[in-house]
Design a protein around this motif. Sequence first.
Motif, short mmCIF file in Angstrom:
data_model
loop_
_atom_site.label_atom_id
_atom_site.label_comp_id
_atom_site.label_asym_id
_atom_site.label_seq_id
_atom_site.Cartn_x
_atom_site.Cartn_y
_atom_site.Cartn_z
N THR A 79 5.62 30.66 -11.05
CA THR A 79 5.68 31.97 -10.38
C THR A 79 6.45 31.87 -9.07
N ALA A 80 6.18 30.80 -8.30
CA ALA A 80 6.88 30.61 -7.03
C ALA A 80 8.38 30.43 -7.25
N LYS A 81 8.75 29.69 -8.30
CA LYS A 81 10.17 29.48 -8.59
C LYS A 81 10.84 30.78 -9.02
N SER A 82 10.08 31.62 -9.76
CA SER A 82 10.66 32.89 -10.22
C SER A 82 10.94 33.84 -9.06
N LYS A 83 10.28 33.59 -7.93
CA LYS A 83 10.54 34.42 -6.74
C LYS A 83 11.76 33.95 -5.96
N GLY A 84 12.41 32.88 -6.45
CA GLY A 84 13.64 32.42 -5.83
C GLY A 84 13.46 31.33 -4.79
N LEU A 85 12.26 30.73 -4.70
CA LEU A 85 12.04 29.65 -3.72
C LEU A 85 12.73 28.37 -4.19
N SER A 86 13.26 27.61 -3.22
CA SER A 86 13.89 26.34 -3.55
C SER A 86 12.82 25.31 -3.90
N GLN A 87 13.25 24.19 -4.49
CA GLN A 87 12.29 23.15 -4.87
C GLN A 87 11.55 22.61 -3.66
N SER A 101 0.83 -1.21 0.00
CA SER A 101 0.00 0.00 0.00
C SER A 101 0.86 1.26 0.00
N GLY A 102 2.03 1.20 0.66
CA GLY A 102 2.94 2.33 0.65
C GLY A 102 3.50 2.60 -0.74
N ALA A 103 3.77 1.52 -1.48
CA ALA A 103 4.26 1.67 -2.86
C ALA A 103 3.21 2.34 -3.74
N ILE A 104 1.94 1.96 -3.55
CA ILE A 104 0.84 2.58 -4.31
C ILE A 104 0.73 4.06 -3.96
N LEU A 105 0.74 4.37 -2.66
CA LEU A 105 0.62 5.76 -2.22
C LEU A 105 1.79 6.60 -2.72
N ALA A 106 3.00 6.04 -2.67
CA ALA A 106 4.19 6.78 -3.14
C ALA A 106 4.06 7.11 -4.63
N ARG A 107 3.57 6.15 -5.40
CA ARG A 107 3.43 6.36 -6.85
C ARG A 107 2.43 7.48 -7.14
N TYR A 108 1.27 7.44 -6.47
CA TYR A 108 0.26 8.48 -6.69
C TYR A 108 0.73 9.84 -6.19
N THR A 109 1.43 9.86 -5.06
CA THR A 109 1.93 11.12 -4.52
C THR A 109 2.96 11.75 -5.45
N THR A 110 3.86 10.93 -5.97
CA THR A 110 4.87 11.43 -6.91
C THR A 110 4.22 12.00 -8.17
N SER A 111 3.29 11.24 -8.75
CA SER A 111 2.61 11.68 -9.97
C SER A 111 1.84 12.97 -9.74
N SER A 112 1.17 13.06 -8.59
CA SER A 112 0.39 14.25 -8.28
C SER A 112 1.28 15.49 -8.11
N ILE A 113 2.40 15.32 -7.43
CA ILE A 113 3.32 16.45 -7.23
C ILE A 113 3.93 16.88 -8.57
N LEU A 114 4.32 15.91 -9.40
CA LEU A 114 4.93 16.25 -10.69
C LEU A 114 3.92 16.94 -11.61
N ASN A 115 2.65 16.57 -11.52
CA ASN A 115 1.61 17.25 -12.30
C ASN A 115 1.46 18.70 -11.87
N GLN A 116 1.59 18.94 -10.58
CA GLN A 116 1.49 20.31 -10.06
C GLN A 116 2.67 21.17 -10.50
N PHE A 117 3.83 20.55 -10.72
CA PHE A 117 5.01 21.29 -11.15
C PHE A 117 4.78 22.00 -12.49
N ARG A 118 3.84 21.50 -13.28
CA ARG A 118 3.60 22.08 -14.60
C ARG A 118 2.64 23.28 -14.55
N GLN A 119 2.10 23.57 -13.36
CA GLN A 119 1.13 24.65 -13.24
C GLN A 119 1.82 26.02 -13.19
N ASP A 120 1.06 27.05 -13.58
CA ASP A 120 1.61 28.41 -13.64
C ASP A 120 2.04 28.93 -12.28
#
Length: 312
Positions: free
Chosen positions: A214-222, A191-210
């Motif tokens: 904007t947050a990265k352009s303000k100098g915030l770290s990853q 179940s942890g492997a399933i949760l890790a996979r979904y969490t990773t995919s969800s976070i990476l999908n958010q990385f593509r948002q505007d």
Amino acid sequence: MKFYLKKSLDFITTLFLISLLTFGVFQLLPGNPALAILGPEADSTQIKALEEKMGLDKPIAQRYFSWVVGAFHGDLGKSYQYDQSVSKLIGGSFSVTLSLAIVTLIFTLFIGFFFGFFYAYIWHSKFFKPLMNLHQVWFSIPSFCSALLLILIFSVKLGLFPAMGYVPLSQGFFPWLYSLTLPAFSLALGSGAILARYTTSSILNQFRQDYVRTAKSKGLSQWQVITRHILRNALLPSVTTLGLIMTEILGGSIIIENVFSLPGIGRLIATSIQTRDFPLIQGLVLYLALITLICNFLVDMIYTFIDPRIRK
């Protein structure tokens, strides 16, 4: 308020339909329960007397109404195999399954979110793809294989944990936790492997948002971008996954509970099917439906706290 009323009405309606379907299916099954209890040697008088005692001589609508009223008051009938109340049997087994579910959930959250955040953090790294390939292998390992491997290493070879048995919480917290560590961890690996996979995919999908750009352009770290901005939006798929995981565990992990000889719901399901204990199976089906509905209802409620827009 309309959102909560609608969800509550859906909950009640679905539970009613499931109870109707469950009762109807078991009434259509061939065979006479009274004859199954008394055996082929019984005469017609004995069979008729037992049918009257069990209420089998009454119309099906009346029997359904009596069963629903009894279920509402916590009476699901009497088990053929154990000669005990079905409600008491399920209640006694539920405490074991609930204990297993709580410990499994803690392990699952730790494994799932740790590796989910870790994979998302290194997604630009050259190690990301090899690690995700290894994760796919980990994801594919059945829980009973993990269980047998854990027993071999930690019980047989090292002697650190018991290979079977359950210690109630009333006998002490640490003995209770000690008896559940291996079965819970064997479930949490999958179940942890399933949760890790979904969490990773969800976070990476958010990385593509505007808003992330904007947050990265303000100098915030990853890491700051993930924890301050992405985390809340990425939680919804993970909450859905956790709801499914909890439904599966609380429904009774038949294989794991039998491997570790835990007297939980999963083991009770296996026994009731083997012995064709229809009242017990019927009660367990209703229990499984209720657990599924409750977990889905709680997931919907958690959604509204994470994202209030859902209520609109």
